[in-house]
Design a protein around this motif. Sequence first.
Motif, PDB file in Angstrom:
ATOM      1  N   SER A   1      -4.231   7.269  -2.858  1.00  0.00           N
ATOM      2  CA  SER A   1      -4.080   6.144  -1.944  1.00  0.00           C
ATOM      3  C   SER A   1      -4.265   4.889  -2.775  1.00  0.00           C
TER       4      SER A   1
ATOM      5  N   LEU B   1       0.962   5.917  -0.617  1.00  0.00           N
ATOM      6  CA  LEU B   1       0.425   7.203  -1.021  1.00  0.00           C
ATOM      7  C   LEU B   1       1.331   7.793  -2.077  1.00  0.00           C
TER       8      LEU B   1
ATOM      9  N   ARG C   1      -3.798  13.587  -3.997  1.00  0.00           N
ATOM     10  CA  ARG C   1      -3.152  12.491  -3.286  1.00  0.00           C
ATOM     11  C   ARG C   1      -3.829  11.222  -3.754  1.00  0.00           C
TER      12      ARG C   1
ATOM     13  N   GLY D   1       0.836  -1.193   0.000  1.00  0.00           N
ATOM     14  CA  GLY D   1       0.000   0.000   0.000  1.00  0.00           C
ATOM     15  C   GLY D   1       0.865   1.234   0.000  1.00  0.00           C
TER      16      GLY D   1
END
Length: 119
Positions: free
Chosen positions: A99, A82, A97, A80
């Motif tokens: 994710s 950002l 941003r 995972g």
Amino acid sequence: MSAAERTLTTLLQTWRTRFNAPDPEGAAALFTDDAVFQGLFPDPVTGPEKILGYYRRVPAGTRAEARVLTAYRGGDDWIGGLAHVVFQGPDGTIPVRLSVIAVRRDEAWHIRHYHVSRL
């Protein structure tokens, strides 16, 4: 740079190349069949056909640049992170941003969760 950051950077570079081409089919192929996708259009979508439809609606000439800010490995088969993404298109510059969660399937990485938030 960690292994997770390298993996996510490579995946997002592939996404950016396909997005900028534009190659909607190639960009959509980077997502899993059960991916959850929230882009800049208001409604979230799931699944490859709806993600492909989303990419086909992106205005002509729109380009993206992406830079991973942080990434983590959650296990052997998922990561995972950002990223900072800047979209340039007919409506101007849109910084967001991103994710993202990616999973490894058949030795390739695919996006399972994609969510952008305007800055």
